[in-house]
Scaffold this active site. Structure first.
Site, PDB file in Angstrom:
ATOM      1  N   HIS A   1      21.476 128.169  -2.517  1.00 46.18           N
ATOM      2  CA  HIS A   1      22.073 127.327  -3.551  1.00 46.18           C
ATOM      3  C   HIS A   1      22.099 128.073  -4.886  1.00 46.18           C
ATOM      4  O   HIS A   1      21.056 128.323  -5.476  1.00 46.18           O
ATOM      5  CB  HIS A   1      21.229 126.050  -3.647  1.00 46.18           C
ATOM      6  CG  HIS A   1      21.707 125.050  -4.638  1.00 46.18           C
ATOM      7  ND1 HIS A   1      20.964 124.690  -5.746  1.00 46.18           N
ATOM      8  CD2 HIS A   1      22.838 124.312  -4.685  1.00 46.18           C
ATOM      9  CE1 HIS A   1      21.619 123.758  -6.419  1.00 46.18           C
ATOM     10  NE2 HIS A   1      22.758 123.512  -5.810  1.00 46.18           N
TER      11      HIS A   1
ATOM     12  N   ASP B   1      29.702 128.382  -7.287  1.00 45.61           N
ATOM     13  CA  ASP B   1      30.388 127.290  -7.973  1.00 45.61           C
ATOM     14  C   ASP B   1      31.459 127.936  -8.833  1.00 45.61           C
ATOM     15  O   ASP B   1      31.188 128.936  -9.495  1.00 45.61           O
ATOM     16  CB  ASP B   1      29.409 126.507  -8.861  1.00 45.61           C
ATOM     17  CG  ASP B   1      28.427 125.695  -8.041  1.00 45.61           C
ATOM     18  OD1 ASP B   1      28.887 124.868  -7.241  1.00 45.61           O
ATOM     19  OD2 ASP B   1      27.212 125.892  -8.198  1.00 45.61           O
TER      20      ASP B   1
ATOM     21  N   GLU C   1      32.407 126.474  -4.036  1.00 47.68           N
ATOM     22  CA  GLU C   1      32.733 125.090  -4.396  1.00 47.68           C
ATOM     23  C   GLU C   1      33.753 125.066  -5.527  1.00 47.68           C
ATOM     24  O   GLU C   1      33.554 125.681  -6.575  1.00 47.68           O
ATOM     25  CB  GLU C   1      31.477 124.315  -4.849  1.00 47.68           C
ATOM     26  CG  GLU C   1      31.838 122.902  -5.297  1.00 47.68           C
ATOM     27  CD  GLU C   1      30.670 122.080  -5.855  1.00 47.68           C
ATOM     28  OE1 GLU C   1      29.509 122.502  -5.719  1.00 47.68           O
ATOM     29  OE2 GLU C   1      30.963 121.018  -6.437  1.00 47.68           O
TER      30      GLU C   1
ATOM     31  N   HIS D   1      28.069 127.109 -12.636  1.00 48.78           N
ATOM     32  CA  HIS D   1      27.887 125.765 -12.080  1.00 48.78           C
ATOM     33  C   HIS D   1      28.556 124.662 -12.886  1.00 48.78           C
ATOM     34  O   HIS D   1      29.192 123.772 -12.343  1.00 48.78           O
ATOM     35  CB  HIS D   1      26.408 125.416 -11.907  1.00 48.78           C
ATOM     36  CG  HIS D   1      26.235 124.029 -11.380  1.00 48.78           C
ATOM     37  ND1 HIS D   1      26.018 122.942 -12.198  1.00 48.78           N
ATOM     38  CD2 HIS D   1      26.320 123.540 -10.121  1.00 48.78           C
ATOM     39  CE1 HIS D   1      25.957 121.845 -11.458  1.00 48.78           C
ATOM     40  NE2 HIS D   1      26.134 122.175 -10.192  1.00 48.78           N
TER      41      HIS D   1
ATOM     42  N   GLU E   1      26.075 130.574  -2.041  1.00 52.36           N
ATOM     43  CA  GLU E   1      26.971 129.624  -2.698  1.00 52.36           C
ATOM     44  C   GLU E   1      27.570 130.156  -3.983  1.00 52.36           C
ATOM     45  O   GLU E   1      26.900 130.860  -4.750  1.00 52.36           O
ATOM     46  CB  GLU E   1      26.209 128.323  -3.022  1.00 52.36           C
ATOM     47  CG  GLU E   1      27.147 127.208  -3.406  1.00 52.36           C
ATOM     48  CD  GLU E   1      26.525 126.127  -4.291  1.00 52.36           C
ATOM     49  OE1 GLU E   1      25.488 126.345  -4.914  1.00 52.36           O
ATOM     50  OE2 GLU E   1      27.132 125.043  -4.350  1.00 52.36           O
TER      51      GLU E   1
END
Ligand code: CA
Length: 349
Positions: free
Chosen positions: A37, A66, A173, A79, A64
């Site tokens: 994460h 973002d 994401e 993020h 991950e």
């Protein structure tokens, strides 16, 4: 996994009876995965390449990203839509905040953003003082870290894959797609174009694309991917609260499965916060998802005390509950080393 001897014969017998067994039933029998994460963000400032290198070395299966866009349409790994909780933007660009007092990444060029220093995530008190969000993590304002683009991170991970002989995947994401569209930026399309450029085009490629927002999920599936002749795996993110209750049923999951390959739910959708260890209540969430052919990757597993729910004795117990009692397929964690070690002990890695 240790229940294989029982599980395999069942799988095969189902296969003999029903030739239309969904592909996902097999993938669920596969190895469980670990998603870093924002990188190994328990140890280094989130989303820095340093944090990604550490997670790669720790044996995470996916890293991950973002993603948000800059004023000049570059995609960066960050993020928040804002720069003011993880950089020194207030010091370098005073007066550039919007009316809401926040410094939006979308108001800065990539060149400006590259000049910022990344700090461990912090809070700002009324008198403007910065204090670390997680005091036990990397010290605030020490060493020098920078923001990079999505393309640079893919090259970094693909480079590490080459030099180590691994095939660690990416887990991007798309952040705030509606906000970006309002600012005339089609971030979903831009992200898909980058995936395409770097060879992530089909479901067997090492990528899960994640998004909150059912309308954007549908647009990605129905419009954007066909337009770009792509078909990568997509994960629908599910928060806690009333807005998402519709997903927690057999029907709801079937609807999600029309557009997605997996779901990324908040932990509390699977185990309600107030349940007790000796009488653990697991909702039907994972069962409904698996029946619809979806993999389940909940978020976020952290070792900090405020992140261990009352029903779990400690971090390992939390992992035991989710991976082997609730039967999740993977997890988002700030501590990929601990989850990888846990799964190795359970003979699942
Ligand atoms: Ca995320």
């Amino acid at each position: 996994m240790n229940r294989t001897p029982i599980f395999l014969p069942i799988l095969f017998s189902v296969f003999l009876i029903s030739p239309v067994i969904p592909h996902s039933a097999f993938s669920q029998a596969n190895k469980k995965i670990v998603i870093a994460h924002r990188g190994a963000s328990g140890y280094l400032p989130e989303h820095t390449l340093e944090a990604k290198a550490m997670a790669h070395a720790y044996g995470a299966d996916y890293l991950e990203q973002d993603l948000v866009m800059t004023k000049d349409d570059k995609i960066i790994v960050l993020h928040d839509p804002h720069l003011d909780r993880v950089t020194d933007v207030q010091d370098q660009f005073p007066g550039r905040q919007r009316k809401d007092g926040r410094f939006h990444a979308i108001d800065f060029t990539l060149e400006e953003i590259r000049s910022l220093f990344v700090l461990e995530r912090y809070k700002v008190s009324k008198d403007g003082k910065k204090t670390a969000m997680h005091p036990k993590r990397f010290p605030l304002g020490k060493a020098r870290f920078r923001i990079h683009t999505f393309e640079e991170e893919i090259e970094f991970i693909q480079g590490l894959n080459k030099s180590t002989g691994k095939n660690v995947g990416i887990y991007p994401e798309i952040k705030s797609p509606e906000f970006h569209l309002k600012e005339n930026k089609d971030i979903s399309k831009a992200v898909l174009q980058v995936l395409n450029k770097y060879g992530y085009t089909k479901k067997s490629d090492a990528v899960y694309l994640q998004v909150f927002g059912f309308d954007e999920l549908k647009r990605i599936h129905d419009v954007l991917m066909p337009e770009l002749k792509m078909d990568v795996r997509v994960v629908y993110l599910i928060g806690s609260g009333k807005k998402y209750e519709w997903t927690s049923s057999a029907e709801g999951m079937k609807k999600v499965a029309k557009y997605a390959d997996g779901i990324g739910p908040d932990l509390s959708m699977i185990i309600p916060k107030k349940t007790k260890r000796d009488n653990l209540r697991v909702t039907g969430f994972v069962k409904f998802a698996h029946a619809a052919g979806l993999v389940v990757h909940p978020y976020t597993f952290r070792i900090e005390e405020d992140a261990i729910p009352g029903y779990a004795k400690n971090f390992d117990d939390l992992l035991e509950i989710f991976y082997f009692e609730a039967e999740i397929d993977g997890s988002f964690t700030d501590y990929p080393d601990l989850v990888v070690e846990f799964l190795r002990r359970k003979n699942n890695k």
